[in-house]
Design a protein around this motif. Structure first.
Motif, PDB file in Angstrom:
ATOM      1  N   ILE A 131       0.852  -1.189   0.000  1.00 58.47           N
ATOM      2  CA  ILE A 131       0.000   0.000   0.000  1.00 58.47           C
ATOM      3  C   ILE A 131       0.882   1.232   0.000  1.00 58.47           C
ATOM      4  CG2 ILE A 131      -1.777   1.281   1.231  1.00 58.47           C
ATOM      5  CD1 ILE A 131      -2.884  -1.264   2.246  1.00 58.47           C
ATOM      6  N   VAL A 133       1.225   5.398  -0.706  1.00 65.20           N
ATOM      7  CA  VAL A 133       0.465   6.641  -0.716  1.00 65.20           C
ATOM      8  C   VAL A 133       1.368   7.762  -1.222  1.00 65.20           C
ATOM      9  CG1 VAL A 133      -0.596   8.353   0.772  1.00 65.20           C
ATOM     10  CG2 VAL A 133      -1.119   5.970   1.105  1.00 65.20           C
ATOM     11  N   PRO A 158      -0.829   4.066  -6.535  1.00 65.17           N
ATOM     12  CA  PRO A 158      -1.055   4.596  -5.188  1.00 65.17           C
ATOM     13  C   PRO A 158      -2.460   4.285  -4.703  1.00 65.17           C
ATOM     14  CG  PRO A 158      -1.152   6.345  -6.818  1.00 65.17           C
ATOM     15  CD  PRO A 158      -0.783   5.107  -7.565  1.00 65.17           C
ATOM     16  N   SER A 159      -2.601   4.112  -3.395  1.00 66.93           N
ATOM     17  CA  SER A 159      -3.915   3.856  -2.818  1.00 66.93           C
ATOM     18  C   SER A 159      -4.633   5.149  -2.463  1.00 66.93           C
ATOM     19  CB  SER A 159      -3.779   3.000  -1.551  1.00 66.93           C
ATOM     20  OG  SER A 159      -3.301   1.733  -1.894  1.00 66.93           O
ATOM     21  N   ARG A 171      -0.164   8.795   7.185  1.00 65.73           N
ATOM     22  CA  ARG A 171      -0.761   7.510   6.789  1.00 65.73           C
ATOM     23  C   ARG A 171       0.202   6.368   7.101  1.00 65.73           C
ATOM     24  NH1 ARG A 171      -6.148   7.873   5.611  1.00 65.73           N
ATOM     25  NH2 ARG A 171      -6.591   9.468   4.075  1.00 65.73           N
ATOM     26  N   LEU A 174       0.545   5.879  10.884  1.00 71.33           N
ATOM     27  CA  LEU A 174      -0.626   5.235  11.456  1.00 71.33           C
ATOM     28  C   LEU A 174      -0.690   3.753  11.130  1.00 71.33           C
ATOM     29  CD1 LEU A 174      -3.596   7.690  10.857  1.00 71.33           C
ATOM     30  CD2 LEU A 174      -2.620   6.992  13.032  1.00 71.33           C
ATOM     31  N   GLY A 175       0.163   3.318  10.203  1.00 74.30           N
ATOM     32  CA  GLY A 175       0.124   1.914   9.821  1.00 74.30           C
ATOM     33  C   GLY A 175      -0.881   1.617   8.737  1.00 74.30           C
ATOM     34  N   GLU A 176      -1.520   2.660   8.183  1.00 71.22           N
ATOM     35  CA  GLU A 176      -2.506   2.422   7.139  1.00 71.22           C
ATOM     36  C   GLU A 176      -1.861   2.222   5.775  1.00 71.22           C
ATOM     37  OE1 GLU A 176      -5.547   1.738   7.631  1.00 71.22           O
ATOM     38  OE2 GLU A 176      -5.274   2.079   9.772  1.00 71.22           O
ATOM     39  N   ALA A 177      -0.659   2.787   5.605  1.00 70.27           N
ATOM     40  CA  ALA A 177       0.056   2.600   4.344  1.00 70.27           C
ATOM     41  C   ALA A 177       1.430   2.019   4.644  1.00 70.27           C
ATOM     42  CB  ALA A 177       0.198   3.927   3.612  1.00 70.27           C
ATOM     43  N   ASP A 178       1.979   1.287   3.671  1.00 71.74           N
ATOM     44  CA  ASP A 178       3.292   0.679   3.874  1.00 71.74           C
ATOM     45  C   ASP A 178       4.414   1.643   3.512  1.00 71.74           C
ATOM     46  OD1 ASP A 178       1.808  -2.229   2.517  1.00 71.74           O
ATOM     47  OD2 ASP A 178       2.355  -1.909   4.620  1.00 71.74           O
TER      48      ASP A 178
END
Lengths: 250, 265
Positions: A131, A133, A158-159, A171, A174-178
């Motif tokens: 993931i 961003v 990109p996500s 992002r 927060l761990g939402e994107a790699d």
């Protein structure tokens, strides 16, 4: 695995604030109001602290700042993350001084703390299932990222395309994107994310210009602020935050 | 028995100015939008790729949010209106919460719950479900803010029914579900329609929760409000044009709903 929930929540709030796009510190009635690109937030914050009553800062993505100026928002000085956004103002006749480059920056890949996904370079960003961003193409950081990826012939899906570069870091934090592509300075002093360098040959040089606005109501204070930014003291603070000197300076 | 109607009173003089000001205050922004709209290039701007994609995505997500709101909201409205249980006040407060919560905060909260590193993150990943950065995530975010509108509107109507017709149907042998389907629902149809319209309009206009939870990607999560926000920074005329679309849709909803704000059956 236990997580520092408090830290996460703080990062999440940062994302919320970044999403709202402006934050500001306010002081003195004769303070110069400085419109500042998000990537300069920390560095300009420290420059502001040198003499707090002489400036008040307002942060947003460079393109958002320019839009504010075009809509006649109050401001005395503007500092953006690329010359293209500054040129918009110059062409519209909104500047009272020729923009001066006061710092340069480069891109880097931001990854989760400790780089658990073992990302080593640009090519890894195209890995399926990762993931990634980026900043939106309208944002200087997004534009630069697009250039770097195109030149390196790496095709990233990109996500999300964030509205300012700070949100990209959040992002990932927060761990939402790699992974994400941000400025070197965005990861410089952060402990909650890690950085993967992009080799100079593949990287861009982001030029940061600063200028006095034509509709400035605190011209003297504005000129003085610009002076501080260009002075040895200001340059040292910028250096401490990971910025590189402007071209032509050692 | 029909309620006694009060004779319409004249407007007290002291109210005239503030009321007039209120009308002007509400009307001016809309008038401004119409005045500044790029009428000549409107067609081409709206037919352009990003605008069309965002509009279609917005419609898809908002209708999805409406469907989810109906699925979850009708039973919840029933629960609140027709039953008594401990903690009912708390449930009602929960339902009202998204109405007062800043949408961005709602988005942050959704991340902490359904995000990859959220409370349910690992569990969802186990069954192969990811919500952030997906259209489903955008639908979820929109449902979060729209559901209360449906529930509260419907609850009021359900609570206001006097139950006689339902009793009669039950004594004639109809099952609970049949009673609900054939007697209750038709009785609250206006309220259901109003609640649905409000929920749908709210979902359509949602920005903060969507951009925070689902992110921004054309074709997947970039709904019309997100496009307007981004366009404002680069091309204000385009932003106004897109805003007109949302305004037009809102007006259509409101006109269709005229007179049906309160859930009186």
């Amino acid at each position: 695995m236990k997580r520092a929930v408090g830290r996460q929540l703080a990062a999440a709030v940062l994302l919320a604030v970044a999403g709202c796009s402006t934050g500001s510190t306010g002081d003195g009635a004769n303070a110069a109001r400085v419109l500042t690109a998000t990537s300069l937030a920390a560095a300009f914050g420290d420059i502001h602290d040198v003499s707090p009553e002489t400036s008040s800062l307002s942060f947003a993505g460079s393109q958002a700042l320019v839009a504010q100026v075009e809509q006649r928002a109050p401001g005395d000085v503007i500092a953006t993350a690329d010359t293209a956004t500054m040129d918009r103002l110059s062409e519209a006749g909104r500047l009272a001084s020729t923009p001066q480059i006061f710092a340069t920056n480069r891109l880097a890949i931001v990854v989760a703390e400790g780089n658990p996904r073992r990302i080593t370079g640009l090519a890894d960003l195209a890995r399926p299932g990762l993931i990634v961003v980026l900043a939106a193409p309208a944002v200087p950081a997004g534009r630069y990222a697009g250039q770097v990826l195109a030149r390196a012939r790496v095709h990233v899906r990109p996500s999300s395309l964030e509205e300012n570069v700070g949100a990209v870091v959040t992002r990932v934090a927060l761990g939402e994107a790699d992974a994400g592509m941000v400025y070197v300075t965005d990861v410089a002093n952060r402990r909650d994310v890690s950085r993967v360098d992009i080799p100079k040959a593949q990287n861009i040089v982001a030029l940061y210009p600063i200028a006095l606005l034509r509709d400035a109501s605190h011209r003297e204070a504005g000129r003085r602020f610009i002076g501080v930014v260009l002075s040895a003291r200001g340059q040292q603070i910028l250096h401490d935050h990971g910025f590189l000197p402007p071209p032509g300076r050692p | 028995m029909r309620p006694v109607r009060r004779r319409p009173a004249g407007l007290p003089v002291a109210f005239a100015a503030p009321a007039g000001l209120a009308v002007v205050f509400l009307a001016l922004p809309l008038a401004g939008l119409l005045a500044r709209a790029p009428w000549s290039s409107l067609g081409s701007r709206l037919a352009a790729g990003p605008a069309r994609t965002a509009l279609l995505l917005s419609l898809e997500c908002s209708l999805g949010a409406l469907a989810l709101s109906l699925l979850l909201g009708v039973p919840l409205a029933w629960l609140l209106a027709r039953t008594r249980f401990r903690g009912q006040a708390l449930v009602r407060a929960l339902v009202t919460l998204p109405l007062v919560l800043p949408p961005v905060v709602g988005g942050v909260a959704l991340l902490t719950a359904f995000g990859r590193s959220g409370v349910l993150g690992p569990a969802l990943a186990e069954i192969g479900v990811t919500l952030p950065f997906t259209t489903a995530g955008a639908v979820l975010a929109e449902t979060f803010v729209a559901l209360p509108f449906l529930v509260l509107t419907l609850e009021g109507a359900l609570a206001g029914l006097d139950g006689r017709h339902e009793d009669v149907a039950a004594t004639l042998g109809a099952s609970q579900l049949t009673v609900f389907r054939r007697v209750t629902l038709p009785s609250v149809a206006p309220a259901l329609a109003a609640g649905s319209a409000l929920a749908w309009a709210r979902a359509l206009g949602e920005f903060g929760a969507t951009v925070t939870f689902a992110g921004n990607l054309p074709g997947r999560t970039q709904t019309l409000p997100l496009l307007v926000y981004l366009a404002l920074q680069e091309d204000p005329a385009a932003a106004v044009a897109l805003s007109l679309v949302l305004l037009a849709i809102s007006l259509v909803v409101l006109i269709a709903l005229r007179g049906r704000w309160t859930a009186r059956t």
